[in-house]
Design an enzyme around this catalytic site. Structure first.
Site, PDB file in Angstrom:
ATOM      1  N   GLY A  71     -34.712  30.044  56.335  1.00  0.00           N
ATOM      2  CA  GLY A  71     -33.749  30.458  57.361  1.00  0.00           C
ATOM      3  C   GLY A  71     -32.754  29.349  57.663  1.00  0.00           C
ATOM      4  O   GLY A  71     -31.562  29.617  57.894  1.00  0.00           O
ATOM      5  N   GLN A 178     -36.039  35.722  63.690  1.00  0.00           N
ATOM      6  CA  GLN A 178     -37.164  36.178  64.517  1.00  0.00           C
ATOM      7  C   GLN A 178     -37.193  37.696  64.685  1.00  0.00           C
ATOM      8  O   GLN A 178     -38.197  38.234  65.137  1.00  0.00           O
ATOM      9  CB  GLN A 178     -37.111  35.520  65.903  1.00  0.00           C
ATOM     10  CG  GLN A 178     -37.441  34.046  65.901  1.00  0.00           C
ATOM     11  CD  GLN A 178     -38.895  33.729  65.531  1.00  0.00           C
ATOM     12  OE1 GLN A 178     -39.760  34.608  65.542  1.00  0.00           O
ATOM     13  NE2 GLN A 178     -39.152  32.486  65.179  1.00  0.00           N
ATOM     14  N   GLY A 199     -38.620  34.243  55.162  1.00  0.00           N
ATOM     15  CA  GLY A 199     -39.831  34.954  54.731  1.00  0.00           C
ATOM     16  C   GLY A 199     -41.030  34.736  55.640  1.00  0.00           C
ATOM     17  O   GLY A 199     -41.762  35.675  55.954  1.00  0.00           O
ATOM     18  N   HIS A 200     -41.203  33.488  56.097  1.00  0.00           N
ATOM     19  CA  HIS A 200     -42.499  33.179  56.730  1.00  0.00           C
ATOM     20  C   HIS A 200     -42.651  33.714  58.146  1.00  0.00           C
ATOM     21  O   HIS A 200     -43.692  33.548  58.766  1.00  0.00           O
ATOM     22  CB  HIS A 200     -42.797  31.677  56.671  1.00  0.00           C
ATOM     23  CG  HIS A 200     -41.961  30.786  57.525  1.00  0.00           C
ATOM     24  ND1 HIS A 200     -42.491  30.125  58.610  1.00  0.00           N
ATOM     25  CD2 HIS A 200     -40.675  30.421  57.460  1.00  0.00           C
ATOM     26  CE1 HIS A 200     -41.546  29.378  59.164  1.00  0.00           C
ATOM     27  NE2 HIS A 200     -40.433  29.534  58.483  1.00  0.00           N
ATOM     28  N   THR A 236     -32.344  27.724  40.257  1.00  0.00           N
ATOM     29  CA  THR A 236     -33.249  28.761  39.743  1.00  0.00           C
ATOM     30  C   THR A 236     -34.012  29.407  40.899  1.00  0.00           C
ATOM     31  O   THR A 236     -34.551  28.712  41.759  1.00  0.00           O
ATOM     32  CB  THR A 236     -34.236  28.137  38.729  1.00  0.00           C
ATOM     33  OG1 THR A 236     -33.456  27.540  37.697  1.00  0.00           O
ATOM     34  CG2 THR A 236     -35.176  29.170  38.143  1.00  0.00           C
ATOM     35  N   CYS A 324     -41.576  19.470  71.508  1.00  0.00           N
ATOM     36  CA  CYS A 324     -42.797  18.725  71.192  1.00  0.00           C
ATOM     37  C   CYS A 324     -42.728  18.051  69.833  1.00  0.00           C
ATOM     38  O   CYS A 324     -43.387  17.045  69.607  1.00  0.00           O
ATOM     39  CB  CYS A 324     -44.005  19.643  71.266  1.00  0.00           C
ATOM     40  SG  CYS A 324     -43.780  21.172  70.390  1.00  0.00           S
TER      41      CYS A 324
HETATM   42  N1  PLP Z   1     -33.783  30.568  63.226  1.00  0.00           N
HETATM   43  C1  PLP Z   1     -34.732  30.894  64.100  1.00  0.00           C
HETATM   44  C2  PLP Z   1     -34.383  31.771  65.266  1.00  0.00           C
HETATM   45  C3  PLP Z   1     -36.033  30.411  63.944  1.00  0.00           C
HETATM   46  O1  PLP Z   1     -36.973  30.742  64.829  1.00  0.00           O
HETATM   47  C4  PLP Z   1     -36.329  29.587  62.829  1.00  0.00           C
HETATM   48  C5  PLP Z   1     -37.670  29.017  62.649  1.00  0.00           C
HETATM   49  O2  PLP Z   1     -38.447  28.916  63.565  1.00  0.00           O
HETATM   50  C6  PLP Z   1     -35.289  29.277  61.935  1.00  0.00           C
HETATM   51  C7  PLP Z   1     -34.031  29.787  62.165  1.00  0.00           C
HETATM   52  C8  PLP Z   1     -35.525  28.417  60.740  1.00  0.00           C
HETATM   53  O3  PLP Z   1     -36.189  29.136  59.725  1.00  0.00           O
HETATM   54  P1  PLP Z   1     -36.939  28.351  58.545  1.00  0.00           P
HETATM   55  O4  PLP Z   1     -38.198  27.808  59.126  1.00  0.00           O
HETATM   56  O5  PLP Z   1     -37.196  29.389  57.500  1.00  0.00           O
HETATM   57  O6  PLP Z   1     -36.015  27.305  58.068  1.00  0.00           O
END
Ligand code: PLP
Length: 389
Positions: A71, A178, A199-200, A236, A324
């Site tokens: 993200g 989110q 993805g996660h 890739t 934190c």
């Molecule tokens: N944007 C939001 C709103 C998020 O909550 C997060 C991760 O917590 C991210 C972006 C970043 O995503 P990534 O962990 O895949 O880089």
């Protein structure tokens, strides 16, 4: 010790079906999807399927899907590349409650001489759409507003925001990291130009993401190299992970249903239990439309870090509202922007649930939380009788 994971906005467990679909692409089918031989073609076909699945769940065309590493990369790409592609426009609009993967990119550009407007939110975490409209100028290249907040779960009305941004002729980027898999997203009739997914957060692995780029939107790539992803993101492709993300998107309709029913029921049960059992608590963002899995609770006059540690000692994994990761106990920028008083925001804990949580786990949290809060309140010099509600 019993272990209870209620930190799903940080990351989620990979779904069994997702993992199963990924595994053959480490050892059996390991070709490079750009290769024209059998090994490459076997993999390219599956990559196409993943692209179709992602496109389908957000109402996009496959040509609008670019796979990225996370993200954060998608957010960086969206902002960086829009600014590069429109050098005559040197203004960015965003909000004070974005994830650092947007806010810090904007701060970087501010240092480079760009003008950045960070819009505030009200006590419920909501944006003033008139102020948003007024902030967009002829020089605005991009407006970046998240779909749902990672700390409070507050949902922004991206349809309405998109209309306003379009009227004013800027690009609209939405960080939907989110939101995906928790609420329905359909870009068909929306005015979103660029959207980030990771993805996660939806039961696919870490290290894979998507940047949706609406057809016709001109952006210059950040990663330059080979010609992958139609020259929009060289490198890739991370094939097994993309396949996992594709499978998660295929399952996402079911995930959303479960979030809206079962996960919401558990979240509401947790909040009711907290309010019934514990004094001096505030559910932050409670009056707003929120993600069904997220509860940000401010326990007044005590420190969130202390709550976190004591919860961790009884096997409960949640997250605090303070920064934190940097070892700071400063209240989070999101809660500050909402005007949550420090006495509340310092003791803010985020519980973020998923389809893997159970009633038993919520009962366990409620059983353990009361005595932990009572102990900390008794020790707190700020929590005297006059503070008690
Ligand atoms: N944007 C939001 C709103 C998020 O909550 C997060 C991760 O917590 C991210 C972006 C970043 O995503 P990534 O962990 O895949 O880089």
């Amino acid at each position: 010790m019993k272990l209870v994971y209620v930190d799903s906005n940080a990351t989620t467990r990979v779904d069994d079906e997702v993992l199963e679909e990924m595994l053959p692409y480490f050892k059996e089918y390991y070709g490079n999807p750009s290769s024209i031989h059998t090994f490459g073609r076997q993999v390219a076909t599956k990559l196409d399927l993943a692209r179709e699945r992602v496109a389908s769940i957000i109402g996009a065309d496959t040509s609008e899907i670019v796979f990225t590493s996370c993200g954060t990369e998608s957010n960086n790409n969206a902002i960086h590349c829009s600014l590069e592609a429109h050098p005559e426009r040197r203004h960015v609009v965003t909000t004070k409650v974005e994830h650092p993967a947007v806010l810090n990119v904007c701060k970087y550009f501010a240092k480079q001489g760009y003008e950045v407007t960070e819009l505030s939110v009200n006590n419920d975490g909501m944006l003033d759409l008139d102020k948003l409209r007024d902030s967009i100028k002829d020089t605005t290249a991009i407006v970046s507003v998240m779909h749902a907040n990672n700390e409070t779960g507050v949902i922004f009305p991206i349809e309405e925001i998109g209309k306003i941004v379009k009227e004013k002729g800027a690009l609209f980027h939405c960080d939907a990291v989110q939101a995906i898999g928790k609420i329905p997203i359909n870009l068909k009739n929306s005015h979103v130009d660029l959207m980030s997914i990771s993805g996660h957060k939806l039961h696919a692995p870490k290290g894979v993401g998507v940047l949706y780029i609406r057809k016709g939107v001109r952006i210059d790539p950040l990663l330059i190299g080979g010609h992958q992803e139609e020259n929009r993101r060289s490198g890739t492709e991370n094939v097994p992970y993309i396949i996992g993300l594709g499978k998660a998107c295929e399952l996402a309709e079911g995930f959303v249903k479960t979030e809206q029913t079962e996960v919401r029921r558990l979240r509401d049960k947790l909040e009711k239990g907290i309010k019934d059992k514990i004094s001096n608590v505030v559910i932050i963002g409670e009056n707003s439309d929120r993600l069904p899995n997220t509860s940000c609770v401010g326990f007044e006059y005590i420190e969130g870090e202390a709550i976190l540690l004591l919860l961790d000692m009884v096997g409960i994994a949640s997250s605090s509202g303070s920064a934190c990761t940097t070892g700071s106990t400063e209240p989070s920028h999101v809660l500050q922007a909402m005007g949550v008083p420090p006495a509340t925001s310092r003791g803010a804990i985020r519980f973020s649930l998923s389809k893997y949580n159970t009633d038993d786990e919520i009962d366990y949290i409620l059983e353990k939380l009361g005595p932990i809060i009572k102990k900390l309140q008794d020790l707190s010099p700020l929590f005297d009788d006059s503070a008690k509600k």
